[in-house]
Design a protein around this motif. Structure first.
Motif: not given
Length: 166
Positions: A90-93, A108-114, A162-163
């Protein structure tokens, strides 16, 4: 006499199997010691530094922005990567991507990390392969133990700039 030797042998095999299972469960679910290689996390972690990683936060979905994690490489399932979590689902990167994955920003899509390396000029990370699934995370690095002159906790978030929250 043969019965005594066989009994001792089977007892030794039983103890070895039990301790092997305990060690495996410890490294799989609690944590372990890892040697990091490559320049992508410099200056936080140097090439050949030895670190302690805990796996409990990954199992309890407690990974946070700023954590340095170990994950299975999305491009090579036989190797692990060490990167910093920059964005959660859900975060905008924002990133200047060398690939076509990002135009200027993405969520960042659901169940993912950047993930990004601290050495931005020399890191293959989410800017190249996009966000990674949470299931690839193996653990969170909490302590740099070698070399001894660099012994320190790695739980702080020096790169929070950075985020941004979505």
């Amino acid at each position: 006499m043969l019965r005594s030797i066989l009994g001792k042998t089977f007892r030794l095999l039983g103890y070895t199997l039990q301790y092997g299972c305990i060690v495996h469960c410890n490294f799989e679910y609690i944590g372990g010691v890892v040697m990091c290689s490559g320049p992508s996390m410099e200056s936080t972690i140097q090439n050949s530094d030895i670190v302690c990683a805990e796996n409990l936060s990954q199992h309890f979905y407690a990974i946070q922005r700023g954590d340095v994690i170990i994950a299975k490489s999305p491009s090579d399932s036989k190797s692990n990567i060490c990167k910093r979590v920059i964005g959660l689902e859900g975060d905008k990167v924002f990133a200047h991507s060398p690939s076509d994955y990002l135009k200027s920003h993405s969520y960042v899509p659901r169940s993912h990390v950047w993930l990004e390396g601290d050495n931005l000029q020399n890191s293959t990370d989410s800017k190249y392969y996009g966000p990674i699934p949470y299931r690839l995370i193996r653990g969170c690095i909490c302590l740099n133990i070698w070399p001894l002159n660099d012994f320190r906790f790695l739980c702080d978030n020096p790169n929070g700039r950075r985020f941004s929250d979505g």
